[in-house]
Design an enzyme around this catalytic site. Structure first.
Site, short mmCIF file in Angstrom:
data_model
loop_
_atom_site.label_atom_id
_atom_site.label_comp_id
_atom_site.label_asym_id
_atom_site.label_seq_id
_atom_site.Cartn_x
_atom_site.Cartn_y
_atom_site.Cartn_z
N SER A 94 0.73 -1.28 0.13
CA SER A 94 0.01 0.03 -0.12
C SER A 94 1.06 1.29 -0.02
CB SER A 94 -0.72 -0.03 1.22
OG SER A 94 -0.31 -0.22 2.31
N LYS A 144 4.06 -11.77 3.63
CA LYS A 144 2.57 -11.96 3.18
C LYS A 144 2.09 -12.08 1.86
CE LYS A 144 -0.13 -8.35 3.72
NZ LYS A 144 -1.09 -8.39 2.42
N GLU A 169 -9.86 -9.39 4.86
CA GLU A 169 -10.19 -8.29 4.61
C GLU A 169 -11.31 -7.72 4.23
OE1 GLU A 169 -8.25 -3.99 1.96
OE2 GLU A 169 -6.99 -6.01 2.42
#
Length: 312
Positions: A68, A137, A212
């Site tokens: 991000s 991840k 998420e």
């Protein structure tokens, strides 16, 4: 016997004296212990030395160097644009911050999609950036449709590389998902696939899973059926812990944040106010103040300097 003892003693001393004392930070076992104790886990993103220092100083359990950063720090329109070299630069910067937070690093888009062997090499390169990088991840879709990502994750786990999986809304797959939309709430099949994906990820070796933008009930149900921690973002408080993007949490880019974010402060407004005060003080010459912000030279030396320049 005595010779052997002396030799062993000398070896022990050399071994000890050559050992480097490394500041303690959380391990996966520390996270598991907290999870087993039923204490919610805290996780936050960080993208550079400064934000990583904040996260560590706050004693956050886990620190995610997320892709991000492409949008929050580098100004790209999406995470897909981020290159591996750019990402590595930020991981290294984050790891230079001292503190207890366990560091998890994303696998950016394009680092494993083309070939599993390339993906393994890239994952190893990220892990080798710093000893604080404890886990990778990986975003993954449905275990039925995204067999490649499942196979890649299994390959990582089989090689002893800790993997935190990421299911539900996966930003790297936003185009195939049809946009940034809640997952696991449209059909029975979608809900079943999400649940089975989580179970399969645990089975192949993932030590934790990020969930998420999934309905609270769905995330809570998945969490209750797993024996590994789940970290929610937009998934309610029924998960084992929570993660937020630091720029959303601290209002570093203004007040417009996703629904699931609790913004604790608005740093952008604070910073802008501080900068305006600085500019005003420069323009009205109240900064720098003579006594507070400047350095001095002894009068006799200054006079000597003036005398020397007068002769030229």
């Amino acid at each position: 016997m005595n010779i052997a003892k002396r030799s062993l003693g000398a070896f022990s001393k050399r071994f000890y004296s050559s050992s480097k004392i490394v500041p303690k930070h959380n391990t996966i076992q520390d996270i598991r212990d907290k999870y087993n104790a039923g204490t919610p886990l805290s996780m936050c993103t960080a993208y550079d030395f400064i934000t990583a220092t904040w996260v560590n100083k706050a004693n956050c359990d886990l620190l995610l160097v997320g892709d991000s950063l492409a949008m929050t720090s580098l100004g790209y329109d999406s995470t897909i644009t981020l290159s591996l070299d750019e990402f590595k630069y930020h991981v290294s910067s984050v790891c230079r911050a001292e503190g207890p937070s366990l560091v998890v690093a994303d696998m950016p888009f394009g680092t494993f999609e083309s070939d599993i062997s390339d993906g393994l090499k890239n994952a190893i390169d990220i892990m080798k950036l710093h000893s604080k990088v404890t886990s990778i991840k990986v975003e993954v879709g449905s275990y039925i449709k995204d067999k490649y990502a499942m196979r890649f994750i299994q390959e990582l786990c089989s090689r002893g590389i800790p993997v935190m999986a990421h299911i539900g809304l996966t930003p790297q797959k936003v185009h195939s998902l049809g946009g940034y939309k809640v997952q696991g709430n449209k059909s029975l099949l979608q809900m079943q696939e999400l649940f089975e994906t989580a179970k399969q990820l645990q089975k192949i070796g993932c030590w934790s899973i990020v969930i998420e933008c999934v309905p609270h009930k769905m995330a809570q149900f998945i969490t209750s059926k797993l024996s590994i921690p789940t970290i929610g973002i937009g998934a309610g408080n029924g998960t084992s812990g929570q993660v937020l993007v630091i720029s959303d949490l601290l209002g570093m880019q203004g007040e417009s944040v996703p629904k699931f974010v609790k913004q604790t402060v608005n740093i952008r407004d604070i910073a802008t106010k501080g900068l305006k005060e600085y500019i005003t003080s420069v323009e009205d010459r109240t900064f720098p103040e003579k006594d507070s912000h400047t350095f001095k030279v002894k009068d006799d030396l200054w006079n000597e300097f003036l005398s020397s320049t007068n002769h030229k």
